[in-house]
Scaffold this motif. Structure first.
Motif, mmCIF file in Angstrom:
data_model
loop_
_atom_site.group_PDB
_atom_site.id
_atom_site.type_symbol
_atom_site.label_atom_id
_atom_site.label_comp_id
_atom_site.label_asym_id
_atom_site.label_seq_id
_atom_site.Cartn_x
_atom_site.Cartn_y
_atom_site.Cartn_z
ATOM 1 N N PHE A 1 0.825 -1.204 0.000
ATOM 2 C CA PHE A 1 0.000 0.000 0.000
ATOM 3 C C PHE A 1 0.861 1.256 0.000
ATOM 4 O O PHE A 1 0.530 2.259 -0.639
ATOM 5 C CB PHE A 1 -0.940 0.002 1.201
ATOM 6 N N LEU A 2 1.962 1.200 0.716
ATOM 7 C CA LEU A 2 2.862 2.345 0.753
ATOM 8 C C LEU A 2 3.479 2.593 -0.622
ATOM 9 O O LEU A 2 3.616 3.741 -1.058
ATOM 10 C CB LEU A 2 3.962 2.107 1.793
ATOM 11 N N GLN A 3 3.813 1.505 -1.313
ATOM 12 C CA GLN A 3 4.352 1.619 -2.667
ATOM 13 C C GLN A 3 3.321 2.263 -3.588
ATOM 14 O O GLN A 3 3.638 3.193 -4.351
ATOM 15 C CB GLN A 3 4.723 0.241 -3.197
ATOM 16 N N ALA A 4 2.070 1.795 -3.523
ATOM 17 C CA ALA A 4 1.010 2.351 -4.362
ATOM 18 C C ALA A 4 0.753 3.814 -4.020
ATOM 19 O O ALA A 4 0.471 4.635 -4.903
ATOM 20 C CB ALA A 4 -0.273 1.537 -4.178
ATOM 21 N N PHE A 5 0.879 4.145 -2.749
ATOM 22 C CA PHE A 5 0.672 5.506 -2.287
ATOM 23 C C PHE A 5 1.701 6.463 -2.892
ATOM 24 O O PHE A 5 1.361 7.498 -3.467
ATOM 25 C CB PHE A 5 0.736 5.523 -0.757
ATOM 26 N N CYS A 6 2.963 6.097 -2.766
ATOM 27 C CA CYS A 6 4.024 6.948 -3.302
ATOM 28 C C CYS A 6 3.956 7.033 -4.826
ATOM 29 O O CYS A 6 4.219 8.096 -5.413
ATOM 30 C CB CYS A 6 5.393 6.429 -2.853
ATOM 31 N N ASP A 7 3.598 5.924 -5.483
ATOM 32 C CA ASP A 7 3.457 5.933 -6.943
ATOM 33 C C ASP A 7 2.344 6.881 -7.367
ATOM 34 O O ASP A 7 2.488 7.625 -8.353
ATOM 35 C CB ASP A 7 3.163 4.521 -7.448
#
Length: 319
Positions: free
Chosen positions: A232-238
Motif C-alpha cells: 500500500f505504501l508503494q502504491a501511495f508513493c506511486d
C-alpha cells in the motif's frame, strides 16, 4: 429469508444507549423485544434533539422494531408481572447499577428459579464488581457504550444461546464496558505487556509517531492515510508521483518518519480534497476522505448497503 433470531424473546430493561443499541441489533436480526421503561423516570434519549414530528430521532433509531411497556419496578404488582412474563422469555438485558435488580426481586438467581433457561445480560460501566475510577474520553462517539457494551453484550448473548442449545442451562452474563474497551487496545496493549514501555503520545505508529495519520487539504478538509503495509505504501508513493519518498516511509527511524510526514503535509495542503479523492479512487493505497455525518449517510457505499432506513413514528411496532 427468515430472520435468524425470530424465535428469541428478549425483555429489555435498559435505557439511554448501551442496552438499547444491543437490543436494536437483536431486533434487526428478528428477535422479539419488549422494552420495559420506567413509569416515573423518562428515558433521556426521548428528549434528545433533533426532534422530528415530536419524536427524538435518536430514540426512534434505537427503538425500531421493538414493543414497549411502562412499569414501576418498585411496585410489587409490576415485579409480579415481570416474573409472569419471564416464564416465556429467553433473555433479559438490564443496565441498572449492580444490586438494583436484586432489590426489585428480579435478579438472576431469583428469575432462574422460574426459568432455568434464562440468559441474563447485565451491562454496566465497570461490571458487577467494579467501580468508576476515571472519566470518559472526549470522543465524537460513545466507544465504550457501543463497541464496549452493546456489541460485546450481543456477542456474549448469542454465544450463550448456542451453549444453552447444547446444555439446556442459561447463564448470567456480566458485561463491563471498561473491560471491553480495554480489549480494543489489542495492538498497543499487547506491545506494552511484552516490553512494559508505555506508548506516549505520538510515540507509536498508530498514534502519530509514523505517517499513519490525518492530513489537511487546501480547502480545510482532511484525508486519512493508513497504508502502512509495503504494497500500500508503494502504491501511495506511486500515486503521488514521489517514488523518492518510499525509503522514508519504509524506514523505522523516527526522524525519517517525521520527515515523511512533513513532506506529505506539504503535498496534501497544495490541493483540495476532491482532487485527492479523484486521484486515489483508482489506487489501492488506503487513502480516504474524512467525511462529516451528512456526507457519510449519503455515501454511495452506505446507500447501496441499505444502511439508512426510514422508520415510522417512535420506531416501535404498533398493534
Amino acid at each position: 429469508m427468515s430472520a435468524p433470531l425470530s424465535s428469541l424473546k428478549v425483555l429489555d430493561f435498559s435505557t439511554l444507549l448501551p442496552g438499547p443499541f444491543a437490543t436494536l441489533l437483536l431486533a434487526d436480526m428478528g428477535a422479539e423485544i419488549l422494552r420495559v421503561e420506567s413509569a416515573s423516570r423518562v428515558d433521556l434519549v426521548r428528549n434528545l434533539p433533533p426532534v422530528v414530528n415530536g419524536v427524538s430521532a435518536s430514540h426512534a433509531y434505537l427503538n425500531r422494531n421493538k414493543h414497549c411497556i411502562a412499569l414501576d419496578l418498585k411496585k410489587s404488582e409490576s415485579q409480579a408481572l415481570v416474573r409472569q412474563l419471564i416464564a416465556s422469555y429467553d433473555v433479559i438485558v438490564e443496565q441498572f447499577r449492580p444490586g438494583v435488580m436484586d432489590a426489585f426481586n428480579l435478579g438472576y438467581e431469583a428469575l432462574r428459579q422460574i426459568n432455568p433457561r434464562l440468559i441474563y445480560v447485565s451491562v454496566t460501566g465497570y461490571g458487577q464488581s467494579g467501580r468508576k475510577e476515571y472519566g470518559p474520553a472526549p470522543l465524537g462517539m460513545q466507544v465504550a457504550d457501543v463497541l464496549g457494551g452493546s456489541l460485546h453484550a450481543v456477542a456474549a448473548l448469542l454465544a450463550a444461546v448456542i451453549q444453552r442449545q447444547h446444555t439446556g442451562e442459561g447463564q448470567h452474563i456480566d458485561v463491563s464496558m471498561a473491560d471491553c474497551v480495554l480489549t480494543l487496545n489489542g495492538v498497543i496493549a499487547a506491545g506494552f505487556l511484552a516490553d512494559r514501555k508505555v506508548p506516549d503520545y505520538e510515540l507509536h505508529i498508530l498514534n502519530g509517531d509514523g505517517f499513519y495519520d490525518y492530513y489537511q487539504t487546501r480547502d480545510g478538509r482532511w484525508l486519512s492515510v493508513a497504508g502502512i503495509e509495503p504494497k500500500f505504501l508503494q502504491a501511495f508513493c506511486d500515486a503521488l508521483g514521489r517514488a523518492d519518498l518510499l525509503v522514508l516511509g519504509m524506514s523505522d527511524s523516527a526522524d525519517d518518519q517525521q520527515a515523511f510526514k512533513t513532506a506529505l503535509k506539504s503535498i496534501f495542503i497544495a490541493k483540495d480534497m476532491d482532487y485527492w479523492c479523484a486521484l486515489f479512487a483508482q489506487n489501492d493505497a488506503c487513502v480516504e476522505p474524512v467525511l462529516n455525518l451528512a456526507e457519510a449517510v449519503e455515501h454511495p457505499h452506505f446507500q447501496a448497503r441499505g444502511m439508512v432506513q426510514d422508520v415510522p413514528g417512535e420506531g416501535y411496532v404498533h398493534r
